[in-house]
Design an enzyme around this catalytic site. Structure first.
Site: not given
Length: 675
Positions: A113, A269, A294
């Site tokens: 990510c 994250h 996201n």
């Protein structure tokens, strides 16, 4: 009868065609569908036929490109992953989406990510995009398309080209790693593949820092702002700045700790900040709203501004409807105070001007002047550690001359000594720091200066690949000292200075050996011997006497003639000024006993410590006789070509010659003579 077997990663079994004939036929197939085509004779021999598409042998479509250490969950899926080209995945593939926001990245089964969020920098700035894809877009339907892409990343002061083919990992017939919301756009999975090749395999991208990926994609400056710990005034200034720069800078936010009640955010994250807007509530209160994406591709926010949150009741139906209609898949809105409570940091990349100069986000000034230099911390020589250590003055030192009042960024990038540049050594980063003092260059005491307070310096050493200092520096000389927190931490660094005004940056080289006081008083002439050699990895690059491999270094015999009373030994390596190895040498007396190696005893003369310089030299007194010069690099397995010059001053008057230099000879080509 001949059988043609067409092998494609898109097909479960080879497709077979049959041709009649009794002699081999040479032919080619130019199609974007097949990876390899072979003509198989009945007797079983197999002849390859080109498909016309590029196949990258360095990063093959195999398990070795997916995992190396099998230390992540990715290793469990390797046997199910196939490799397909974009035209086998999509009916109408293209590099970039028609609508920019459809290029938002979605994360697959790879834990990268941090990289996907950093790629938003390319969507904010065309210059970054053209750097990452230097050859521009292509069309899979073009007749000349060969399935080959070159991407460019900034690594330790240089832009590195990484060439790949367009075969991408898939589960079934869908991309299993990163992809765009517009699944016909392939710029992100192709860039991800090139980044994986740069690091050795896809698994190496599992977990990382957004700041590191932004640095690799932009080659500029990156700042990380912690949330929740600063004063309110600092927080206000920071959020006003990101509101101002939202269209120009890539911005990411991260969750680094578990939050009770919002576990869907995920611990460790990264997210992308895609928009920031000021809205007015029904009772006239101004709110700053941040739109967060996201990379999992689904909304994960269940706070006050979630889908059914109470925050929306504060806004008019028109404003609420507008904000909600602007969201893409995976995006959510959150108000600033709630954002600060639930996220740990913001990371952003500095914008660049049309001329490619980094823009200071705080003043808007263009940092148009750049100076840079490479250096190293070496154990026992220049790895002095932090100011806590008495050895701090041993660290590398640099002069920065500011020629006009300037706004300056002092930037330090580290690369551990064991990092080859092709793999990311996340666990081997050191805590690094940088300090600067204003000095009078020609009259200053080093220890006294370093004991005083610097004009600017890092408040603490940081485990980052890049750190920087920012401030206004006055005219004159400044002493810059980069350091690691612990002494004897070996690694390479890259020091860069960006400024609004003219500057000069240079290394303070270690002082040369002081000439003997009677050198110029003696009579005689110099006789020269020049010797050539090479340090070759695995053969003659033994390193310094600290290493057991020292004995494999080249041994260069030379003679000191009778009547000699002074010898000057000079070692010069073949390199440019930025990439000098640390070099030095020892001199040994050749014993009359044949069974003894010259290196078995102690040297009779030395030029140490090893110095990062193109040339080192030493004056010494050697008796007439036979000697061996052993040149070395400080570390073993470092390669370079070198020249050693032995100058012996003998009691002999020089011949007074009156010859003049003649004209240059004009060479004649053999072919012209034959004609």
């Amino acid at each position: 009868m001949y059988m043609v077997c067409v092998f494609s990663s898109a097909l479960p079994v080879p497709t077979c065609l049959y041709l009649s004939g009794n002699v081999p036929v040479t032919w080619s197939v130019y199609t974007s569908r097949y990876d390899a085509v072979f003509v198989c004779a009945a007797k079983g021999d197999m002849l390859p036929i080109s498909s016309g598409l590029f196949v990258d042998a360095e990063f093959p479509a195999s398990v070795s490109s997916l995992v190396r250490g099998a230390c992540t969950p990715l290793s469990l899926l390797c046997d199910r992953i196939t490799w397909l080209r974009p035209q086998e995945i999509s009916a109408s593939p293209r590099l970039f989406p028609k609508i920019a926001r459809d290029g938002l990245g979605k994360q697959g089964i790879l834990g990268d990510c941090w990289f996907i969020c950093a790629c938003s920098a390319l969507q904010k700035c065309e210059q970054f995009l053209h750097q990452a894809f230097p050859h521009g877009p292509c069309a899979w339907t073009d007749p000349g398309y060969i399935g080959k892409f070159t991407c460019r990343f900034w690594r330790f002061g240089h832009w590195v080209d990484v060439t790949i083919d367009d075969r991408l990992p898939c589960l079934g017939r869908k991309l299993c790693f990163s992809h765009c919301q517009d699944q016909n756009a392939f710029w992100l999975p192709l860039l991800e593949k090139a980044y994986a090749k740069l690091h050795g395999c896809y698994e190496a991208l599992w977990a990382g820092q957004v700041a590191d990926a932004l640095l690799d994609l932009t080659g500029g400056l990156v700042e990380r702002w912690p949330l929740g710990a600063g004063e309110q005034a600092v927080q206000e200034r920071m959020f006003n700045k990101i509101l101002e720069l939202k269209e120009r800078c890539a911005m990411s936010c991260s969750v680094l700790h578990y939050r009770k009640g919002v576990s869907e955010l995920g611990e460790f994250h990264a997210f992308t900040i895609t928009d920031i807007q000021l809205v007015v509530t029904k009772d006239g209160q101004e709110l700053m709203m941040l739109c967060v994406h996201n990379p999992w591709g689904r909304s994960c926010w269940d706070g006050s501004w979630g889908k059914s949150g109470q925050g929306w009741n504060m806004l008019s139906p028109q404003v609420s409807s507008r904000l909600k209609s602007e969201m893409r898949e995976g995006e959510f809105w959150v108000e600033k105070s709630e954002f600060i409570r639930n996220f740990d940091e913001i990371t952003m990349a500095f914008p660049v001007s049309e001329k490619g100069h980094v823009i200071n986000i705080w003043s808007g000034m263009s940092l148009a002047f750049t100076q840079e230099v490479h250096g190293s911390w070496l154990k026992g020589l220049s790895a002095g550690g932090s100011r806590n250590n008495a050895t701090f003055p041993d660290n590398p030192k640099f002069w920065l001359r500011v020629r006009e009042q300037s706004e300056v960024y002092l930037v330090l990038n580290q690369r551990p000594l064991h990092d080859t540049g092709s793999a990311q050594n996340k666990d081997s980063l050191f805590a690094i720091g940088l300090h600067a003092w204003k000095v009078e260059k020609h009259k200053f005491n080093l220890n006294k200066t370093l004991s005083s307070s610097p004009v600017v310096g890092t408040s603490s050493h940081s485990y980052d690949r890049q750190i920087h200092l920012h401030g206004e520096l006055s005219l004159g000389y400044h002493l810059l000292v980069p350091s690691t927190f612990l002494r004897d931490s070996e690694g390479h660094f890259f020091l860069r200075v960006l400024s609004t005004g003219r500057i000069n940056l240079s290394e303070i080289t270690p002082p040369r050996p002081v000439p003997l006081p009677w050198e110029d008083k003696t009579q005689g002439s110099w006789e020269f011997q020049k010797l050539h050699g090479i340090w070759e990895k695995g053969k003659s690059a033994g390193g310094s006497r600290n290493f057991p491999s020292y004995h494999i270094n080249p041994s260069l015999p030379f003679t000191v003639p009778k009547g000699c009373h002074l010898v000057k030994l000079t070692l010069r390596q073949q390199c440019d000024a930025e990439n000098c190895l640390a070099i030095g040498f020892h001199v040994y007396t050749v014993s009359g006993k044949k069974h003894l190696s010259p290196l078995s005893g102690e040297p009779c003369a030395s030029c140490v410590p090893h110095c990062h310089s193109q040339e080192v030299s030493q004056l010494c007194v050697l008796s007439p006789g036979q000697y061996v010069l052993v040149p070395s690099t400080y570390l073993p397995e470092q390669e370079s070509i070198f020249t050693a010059t032995i100058a012996a001053k003998v009691d002999r008057k020089p011949i007074q010659s009156q010859e003049t230099l003649g004209r240059q000879l004009q060479e004649v080509c053999v072919i012209s003579v034959m004609k």
